[in-house]
Design an enzyme around this catalytic site. Structure first.
Site, PDB file in Angstrom:
ATOM      1  N   HIS A 181     -10.417   0.917   2.057  1.00 16.30           N
ATOM      2  CA  HIS A 181     -10.193   1.928   3.106  1.00 16.30           C
ATOM      3  C   HIS A 181     -11.375   1.807   4.060  1.00 16.30           C
ATOM      4  O   HIS A 181     -12.482   2.243   3.751  1.00 16.30           O
ATOM      5  CB  HIS A 181     -10.093   3.337   2.512  1.00 16.30           C
ATOM      6  CG  HIS A 181      -9.807   4.374   3.559  1.00 16.30           C
ATOM      7  ND1 HIS A 181      -8.600   5.024   3.661  1.00 16.30           N
ATOM      8  CD2 HIS A 181     -10.552   4.832   4.595  1.00 16.30           C
ATOM      9  CE1 HIS A 181      -8.621   5.847   4.704  1.00 16.30           C
ATOM     10  NE2 HIS A 181      -9.801   5.749   5.286  1.00 16.30           N
TER      11      HIS A 181
ATOM     12  N   HIS B 152       1.558   5.363  -1.693  1.00 14.40           N
ATOM     13  CA  HIS B 152       1.186   6.541  -2.485  1.00 14.40           C
ATOM     14  C   HIS B 152       2.445   7.091  -3.143  1.00 14.40           C
ATOM     15  O   HIS B 152       3.326   7.597  -2.455  1.00 14.40           O
ATOM     16  CB  HIS B 152       0.549   7.612  -1.594  1.00 14.40           C
ATOM     17  CG  HIS B 152      -0.718   7.160  -0.960  1.00 14.40           C
ATOM     18  ND1 HIS B 152      -1.950   7.351  -1.551  1.00 14.40           N
ATOM     19  CD2 HIS B 152      -0.957   6.474   0.191  1.00 14.40           C
ATOM     20  CE1 HIS B 152      -2.897   6.817  -0.774  1.00 14.40           C
ATOM     21  NE2 HIS B 152      -2.318   6.279   0.286  1.00 14.40           N
TER      22      HIS B 152
ATOM     23  N   HIS C  44       0.872  -1.191   0.000  1.00 12.02           N
ATOM     24  CA  HIS C  44       0.000   0.000   0.000  1.00 12.02           C
ATOM     25  C   HIS C  44       0.902   1.232   0.000  1.00 12.02           C
ATOM     26  O   HIS C  44       1.495   1.570   1.016  1.00 12.02           O
ATOM     27  CB  HIS C  44      -0.902   0.011   1.241  1.00 12.02           C
ATOM     28  CG  HIS C  44      -1.833   1.186   1.292  1.00 12.02           C
ATOM     29  ND1 HIS C  44      -3.175   1.055   1.558  1.00 12.02           N
ATOM     30  CD2 HIS C  44      -1.630   2.514   1.115  1.00 12.02           C
ATOM     31  CE1 HIS C  44      -3.748   2.245   1.542  1.00 12.02           C
ATOM     32  NE2 HIS C  44      -2.818   3.154   1.275  1.00 12.02           N
TER      33      HIS C  44
ATOM     34  N   ASP D 175       1.473   2.620   3.541  1.00  9.01           N
ATOM     35  CA  ASP D 175       0.642   3.816   3.372  1.00  9.01           C
ATOM     36  C   ASP D 175       1.513   5.069   3.422  1.00  9.01           C
ATOM     37  O   ASP D 175       1.058   6.130   3.842  1.00  9.01           O
ATOM     38  CB  ASP D 175      -0.475   3.887   4.413  1.00  9.01           C
ATOM     39  CG  ASP D 175      -1.598   4.835   4.006  1.00  9.01           C
ATOM     40  OD1 ASP D 175      -1.637   5.237   2.828  1.00  9.01           O
ATOM     41  OD2 ASP D 175      -2.416   5.170   4.869  1.00  9.01           O
TER      42      ASP D 175
ATOM     43  N   LYS E 246      -9.377  -0.438  -5.666  1.00  9.46           N
ATOM     44  CA  LYS E 246      -9.393   0.237  -4.376  1.00  9.46           C
ATOM     45  C   LYS E 246     -10.752   0.848  -4.094  1.00  9.46           C
ATOM     46  O   LYS E 246     -11.295   1.584  -4.917  1.00  9.46           O
ATOM     47  CB  LYS E 246      -8.321   1.336  -4.380  1.00  9.46           C
ATOM     48  CG  LYS E 246      -8.314   2.209  -3.143  1.00  9.46           C
ATOM     49  CD  LYS E 246      -7.722   1.496  -1.946  1.00  9.46           C
ATOM     50  CE  LYS E 246      -7.907   2.333  -0.688  1.00  9.46           C
ATOM     51  NZ  LYS E 246      -6.722   2.399   0.121  1.00  9.46           N
TER      52      LYS E 246
ATOM     53  N   HIS F 266      -4.471  -0.801   5.986  1.00 11.14           N
ATOM     54  CA  HIS F 266      -4.001  -0.027   7.148  1.00 11.14           C
ATOM     55  C   HIS F 266      -4.923  -0.155   8.357  1.00 11.14           C
ATOM     56  O   HIS F 266      -5.485   0.833   8.813  1.00 11.14           O
ATOM     57  CB  HIS F 266      -3.763   1.437   6.791  1.00 11.14           C
ATOM     58  CG  HIS F 266      -4.802   2.102   5.926  1.00 11.14           C
ATOM     59  ND1 HIS F 266      -6.143   2.079   6.217  1.00 11.14           N
ATOM     60  CD2 HIS F 266      -4.694   2.806   4.783  1.00 11.14           C
ATOM     61  CE1 HIS F 266      -6.798   2.748   5.282  1.00 11.14           C
ATOM     62  NE2 HIS F 266      -5.932   3.189   4.403  1.00 11.14           N
TER      63      HIS F 266
HETATM   64  O1  DOR Z   1      -3.132   9.304   5.796  1.00 14.53           O
HETATM   65  C1  DOR Z   1      -3.550   9.048   4.688  1.00 14.53           C
HETATM   66  N1  DOR Z   1      -3.046   9.636   3.582  1.00 14.53           N
HETATM   67  N2  DOR Z   1      -4.558   8.187   4.562  1.00 14.53           N
HETATM   68  C2  DOR Z   1      -5.161   7.951   3.394  1.00 14.53           C
HETATM   69  O2  DOR Z   1      -6.059   7.165   3.360  1.00 14.53           O
HETATM   70  C3  DOR Z   1      -4.770   8.718   2.187  1.00 14.53           C
HETATM   71  C4  DOR Z   1      -3.396   9.178   2.274  1.00 14.53           C
HETATM   72  C5  DOR Z   1      -3.053  10.198   1.225  1.00 14.53           C
HETATM   73  O3  DOR Z   1      -3.339   9.979   0.048  1.00 14.53           O
HETATM   74  O4  DOR Z   1      -2.462  11.240   1.579  1.00 14.53           O
HETATM   75 ZN    ZN Z   2      -3.277   5.119   1.700  1.00 12.57          ZN
END
Ligand code: DOR
Ligand code: ZN
Length: 346
Positions: free
Chosen positions: A136, A15, A13, A247, A99, A174
């Site tokens: 989520h 970003h 997971h 995450d 997702k 998460h």
């Molecule tokens: O803390 C987080 N940041 N939780 C999420 O679900 C999204 C993520 C983000 O894209 O910044």
């Molecule tokens: Zn995330």
């Protein structure tokens, strides 16, 4: 044990963002990780197979020279998602999961799902082809306290959706609560759960005691200590249902250090060192390979990576930059608040 070698880990997971942020932070992941499940919450989101293919090309173009890294793409589920497009993207090998963001739950989730009846056809197609749904797991009902939103989601949404869609393979993303751990433990092998680095280390006091700490704010928000303990026990147990999903979610510092700060902790840089610390403190270093390198591939039906990574404990504290400087601004690296003596060799 002062040295441990594992198969190269994966991040289930992550970003990676886009543009200058992607270029700036990609090396932080590719340094240690062989593969990652790439979150689709761009603006606009990655909804179709064609959009995922284009995003994958942008990621590959942004990787550092010589990086040995495979982005595993996901699609962002909307009420308009076409089951045939999902099936084609999965059949081609491009897409490894879909997702689900409940609309409004977190960063860039406005296009998420409000009415689950509208995504029934997609979920049934995914159950048929074995494509995992990454969830989520927080309700967005304003009447539900933010610290209760995960537990309520399990009862109100997750369990009903799973019962209505037999065979659907689900990853609880998460997880932050003992409720999440207990639910996952009670299910069969069609359910997995990822746990982040930061939720193994901080509880809600870290965010709020002695001044508000925006770099510890993420979603789902860290809960009380009893929940953190349940997560540590689950992650370090070796149980196949639990695996690493950092995450790691970069936001430039001005967006975090703000009157309305963004959610996300950036842990790509130091996750492996921190995990070695956490697993050693539990007397469970021998289970780190399961959590970071083996349980995830088993759930996603992919091979374990062939290469290895070696972690070594020394008398000198590990060093990492306080911030990663990107073309989109500085990104603060997660600070565990204690010294860590584990280093990644090589
Ligand atoms: O803390 C987080 N940041 N939780 C999420 O679900 C999204 C993520 C983000 O894209 O910044
Ligand atoms: Zn995330």
């Amino acid at each position: 044990m002062t040295q441990i070698t594992l198969p190269r880990p994966d991040d289930w997971h992550l970003h990676l963002r886009d543009g200058a942020m992607l270029a700036g932070i990609a090396p932080e992941t590719t340094r240690h990780f062989a593969r990652a499940i790439i979150m689709p919450n761009l603006v606009p989101p990655v909804v179709t197979g064609a959009q995922a293919a284009a995003y994958r090309d942008r990621i590959l173009a942004a990787l550092p020279e010589g990086a040995d890294f495979e982005p595993l793409m996901t699609l962002y589920l909307t009420e308009e998602t076409d089951p045939a497009d999902v099936a084609a993207a999965a059949a081609s090998g491009l897409v490894k999961a879909v997702k689900l963001y409940p609309a409004g739950a977190t960063t860039n989730s406005a296009s998420g799902v409000r009415d689950f009846d509208k995504v029934r056809g997609v979920l049934e197609k995914m159950a048929e082809i074995g494509l995992p749904l990454c969830v989520h797991g927080e309700v967005t009902d304003p009447a539900v306290d933010i610290f209760d939103r995960e537990a309520v989601f399990i009862d109100r949404v997750l369990d009903p959706v799973r019962r209505a869609t037999p065979g659907l393979r689900v990853v609880m993303e998460h997880i932050t609560t003992k409720d999440g751990v207990d639910y996952a433990r009670a299910q069969g092998d069609d359910l997995g759960a990822t746990i982040t680095t930061h939720h193994l280390i901080i509880n809600r006091n870290h965010i709020l005691v002695g001044g508000i700490k925006p770099h510890y704010y993420c979603l789902p928000v860290a809960k009380r200590e009893t929940h953190r303990r349940a997560l540590v026990e689950a992650a370090t147990s070796g149980d196949a249902r639990f695996f690493l999903g950092t995450d790691s979610a970069p936001h430039a510092d001005p967006a975090k250090e703000s009157a309305c700060g963004c959610a996300g902790c950036f842990t790509a840089t130091n996750t492996m060192q921190l995990l070695a610390h956490v697993f050693e403190a539990e007397g469970r270093l021998e289970n780190l390979a399961r959590f970071a390198s083996e349980n995830g591939p088993a759930f996603y039906r992919l091979p374990v990576n062939v290469g290895t990574i070696t972690l070594e404990k020394t008398a000198d504290p590990a060093q990492w930059p306080a911030k990663i400087l990107t073309g989109a601004g500085p990104v603060t690296v997660f600070d565990p608040g204690f010294p860590v003596y584990w280093h990644v060799k090589g």
